[in-house]
Design a protein around this motif. Structure first.
Motif, PDB file in Angstrom:
ATOM      1  N   LEU A   1       0.830  -1.200   0.000  1.00 28.13           N
ATOM      2  CA  LEU A   1       0.000   0.000   0.000  1.00 28.13           C
ATOM      3  C   LEU A   1       0.869   1.255   0.000  1.00 28.13           C
ATOM      4  N   ALA A   2       1.939   1.255   0.786  1.00 25.82           N
ATOM      5  CA  ALA A   2       2.827   2.413   0.816  1.00 25.82           C
ATOM      6  C   ALA A   2       3.430   2.680  -0.550  1.00 25.82           C
ATOM      7  N   ALA A   3       3.794   1.620  -1.282  1.00 30.47           N
ATOM      8  CA  ALA A   3       4.343   1.789  -2.626  1.00 30.47           C
ATOM      9  C   ALA A   3       3.289   2.354  -3.577  1.00 30.47           C
ATOM     10  N   ALA A   4       2.038   1.895  -3.446  1.00 29.54           N
ATOM     11  CA  ALA A   4       0.964   2.408  -4.295  1.00 29.54           C
ATOM     12  C   ALA A   4       0.692   3.883  -4.018  1.00 29.54           C
ATOM     13  N   VAL A   5       0.738   4.271  -2.744  1.00 34.23           N
ATOM     14  CA  VAL A   5       0.512   5.665  -2.376  1.00 34.23           C
ATOM     15  C   VAL A   5       1.643   6.544  -2.913  1.00 34.23           C
ATOM     16  N   ALA A   6       2.876   6.072  -2.826  1.00 37.81           N
ATOM     17  CA  ALA A   6       4.025   6.843  -3.326  1.00 37.81           C
ATOM     18  C   ALA A   6       3.960   7.055  -4.826  1.00 37.81           C
ATOM     19  N   ALA A   7       3.274   6.159  -5.546  1.00 37.42           N
ATOM     20  CA  ALA A   7       3.200   6.261  -7.000  1.00 37.42           C
ATOM     21  C   ALA A   7       2.030   7.106  -7.492  1.00 37.42           C
ATOM     22  N   LEU A   8       1.204   7.633  -6.591  1.00 35.87           N
ATOM     23  CA  LEU A   8       0.036   8.405  -7.010  1.00 35.87           C
ATOM     24  C   LEU A   8       0.456   9.715  -7.681  1.00 35.87           C
TER      25      LEU A   8
ATOM     26  N   PRO B   1      -3.662  -0.976  -6.522  1.00 33.95           N
ATOM     27  CA  PRO B   1      -2.945   0.208  -6.992  1.00 33.95           C
ATOM     28  C   PRO B   1      -3.554   0.864  -8.225  1.00 33.95           C
ATOM     29  N   ALA B   2      -3.992   0.063  -9.199  1.00 31.21           N
ATOM     30  CA  ALA B   2      -4.545   0.654 -10.417  1.00 31.21           C
ATOM     31  C   ALA B   2      -5.835   1.411 -10.124  1.00 31.21           C
ATOM     32  N   ASP B   3      -6.714   0.808  -9.306  1.00 34.01           N
ATOM     33  CA  ASP B   3      -7.960   1.489  -8.924  1.00 34.01           C
ATOM     34  C   ASP B   3      -7.662   2.752  -8.124  1.00 34.01           C
ATOM     35  N   LEU B   4      -6.707   2.665  -7.204  1.00 36.63           N
ATOM     36  CA  LEU B   4      -6.359   3.815  -6.383  1.00 36.63           C
ATOM     37  C   LEU B   4      -5.819   4.952  -7.250  1.00 36.63           C
ATOM     38  N   TYR B   5      -5.000   4.603  -8.222  1.00 37.60           N
ATOM     39  CA  TYR B   5      -4.447   5.616  -9.126  1.00 37.60           C
ATOM     40  C   TYR B   5      -5.565   6.255  -9.962  1.00 37.60           C
TER      41      TYR B   5
END
Length: 554
Positions: free
Chosen positions: A463-470, A508-512
């Motif tokens: 999750l932290a990696a997904a947040v950093a990539a936003l 991650p894709a949905d979050l982005y």
């Protein structure tokens, strides 16, 4: 880049300037007054839970020290108590009643320490010009001059010069309701409880029987409002004194208690809604954009929500370049919310105020009227609850991992306790208004573990990696629970506290995609324009390289 020009130094203009300054956006506030506010005890405001929290967050002041939170509410009809509400002990948060000059004083004090804000007193706007790159405004007065800004926001009240200079129509209705107002120091039978008394027995029947609202203020003060009959009859001092004595005697068994009269006035409610709230680089907010307030509702709440909605969008445009869809969403979201409130009031007015005829004999009709009025006074239901942006142009499309929680998308999130990235426990609303999106993981059991343990466990690294990539700055928070949210769900929250979406697990894709939608779509140019599908794929790949998804142990 040029500062944002805020025209008007009332509560809405000062709130907007302070909210922008908190996001490192320079502002100039054009104040046509002397830079101070005349104390008027009869001019008070009632703040609901969300707007009171916004004021406390921006000013750093506990408003309970300056205003009065109601201990309860009661509705009466003739001699009968129709309904009672007690606040506290886990019940809904009580409204906060505060003199307006005290509120603006707290805002001015907070602005005094802001290096990003300049308040120009005795500066009355008389012209403005727009170009593709900015706005030029001219003020008259002792310090009359030209001002250059990136954007301009008219928070200059019902007779808004900004609205007139932009030739924006302001249709609606005049004098929907009129109230005689008095603020006095006295003792009433209901300590710190607000009261709405309809058809009091000491008043004659007919259109002049009316209703009386009593709302407590600090230091033993009360604001009393008498609904006046339709028309433009002059409210004389003699008539107002007679109503004060009659009302106090009626509430205290026939003997008028001692009282000190501090201030009086007449409050006239208009219902109006500006056709447009944006004209290129010029925006309207507060009473310049809308007037409402019948049936106990309070227009300042909506004005403060305007400022909260617009601030983060202007800040993003100022720092990263304009996203037209994001700026357009201010009008789409806020105008729709206020229009719904006005429609609800217009539909309720003939029901509540009509009186007489068959309606008065329908069983339960009186109680239903009181419920409508109570909703307006307490900030509930269609008349009073904060608006949700379910149909917002910033809402993401259908997401594969979307999950339902008790907060629908577009509504304000619940103020749950969360753990911040530094390991401290805070309320969720304390992290709002900083320009960052909030990503909240619902992880039962984490409160009993030290942060260094659960930050590297289970789904947290992914999750932290997904947040950093936003594509925009986001803060990762963890909550033990959230109303209606399954364990390990992830909430995406806008800087103004409205829910974008809730996802089942780390996606991650949905979050982005949801983040991109909340920002008005992909950036139009520059490095951010390369976000799109490539960045979404990168976010998925980077997150997938981290630890496999799993439960956060507790």
């Amino acid at each position: 880049m040029d500062p944002v020009i805020v025209v008007g130094a009332g509560p809405v203009g000062l709130t907007l300037a302070l909210a922008l300054a908190r996001q490192d956006v320079p502002c100039v506030v054009l104040d046509e007054g002397p830079g101070t506010d005349e104390p008027r005890p009869a001019r008070t405001v009632v703040l609901r839970e969300d707007t009171a929290a916004l004021m406390e967050r921006l000013t750093g002041v506990r408003l309970t020290q300056l205003g009065c939170r109601w201990a309860g509410w009661r509705s009466m009809r003739r001699r009968q108590v129709i309904s009672e509400v007690a606040f506290g002990d886990g019940a809904a948060a009580p409204p906060l009643h505060i003199p307006q000059h005290v509120l603006t004083g707290a805002l001015r004090s907070a602005l005094a320490g802001e290096r990003h804000v300049e308040v120009a007193a005795e500066s009355r706007l008389d012209s403005l010009e727009q170009e593709p790159s900015g706005v030029t405004a001219h003020t008259r007065g002792p310090k009359g001059t030209w001002w250059r800004g990136s954007y301009l926001v008219g928070c200059d009240g019902p007779r808004s010069t900004v609205r007139k200079l932009q030739d924006i129509r302001f249709p609606g209705r005049t004098a929907v309701e009129r109230h005689a107002v008095a603020v006095l120091r006295t003792e009433l039978p209901w300590e710190n409880e607000a009261l709405l008394h309809r058809l009091p027995p000491w008043r004659s029947s007919g259109p002049s029987a009316g209703e009386i609202a009593a709302r407590p203020l600090p230091d033993g003060l009360w604001r009393l409002d008498w609904l006046l009959p339709p028309g433009k009859d002059l409210v004389t001092p003699e008539m107002l004194l007679a109503r004060i004595r009659e009302t106090l005697a009626g509430w205290t068994n026939g003997t008028t208690p001692p009282y000190d009269l501090l201030d009086t006035g007449v409050h006239t409610v208009h219902h109006r809604l500006a056709r447009r709230w944006r004209a290129d680089r010029v925006f309207l907010a507060g009473d310049a954009a809308h007037l409402l307030g019948a049936l106990g509702t309070h227009g300042l709440d909506e004005g403060l929500r305007d400022a909260d909605n617009l601030a983060w969008k202007l800040a993003l445009a100022w720092h990263h370049g304009p996203r037209e869809a994001l700026l357009d969403s201010y009008q789409a979201e806020r105008r729709a919310a206020v229009a719904a409130r006005l429609r609800a009031a217009d539909q309720a007015l003939p029901i509540v105020r009509g009186g007489g005829g068959l309606r008065s004999y329908v069983p339960g009709s009186a109680r239903n009227h009181e419920i409508l009025l109570m909703d307006g006074h307490l900030g509930r239901g269609a008349l009073g609850a904060p608006g949700a942006y379910g149909d917002s142009p910033l809402a993401p499309g259908r997401l594969e991992g979307e999950v339902a929680v008790d907060t629908p998308p577009g509504a304000q999130v619940a103020d749950v306790r969360v753990t911040a990235e530094d390991g401290t426990f805070v309320q969720l609303r304390e992290r709002l208004g900083r320009g960052a999106l909030l990503v909240v993981l619902i992880a039962p059991g984490t409160a009993v573990w030290e942060r260094r343990h659960w930050m590297s466990a289970g789904i947290m690294p992914r999750l932290a990696a997904a947040v950093a990539a936003l594509p925009h700055r986001a803060e990762l928070l963890v909550a033990e629970s959230y109303p209606g949210a399954p364990a390990h769900s992830v909430l995406l929250v806008r800087p103004d506290g409205h829910l974008v979406t809730a996802l089942s697990g780390v996606r991650p894709a949905d979050l982005y995609a949801a983040t991109e939608a909340a920002l008005g779509g992909p950036a139009a140019e520059g490095a951010e324009a390369r976000g799109g599908a490539e960045a979404r794929a990168g976010a998925e790949a980077r997150a997938g390289a981290e630890a496999e998804a799993g439960a956060v142990s507790g």
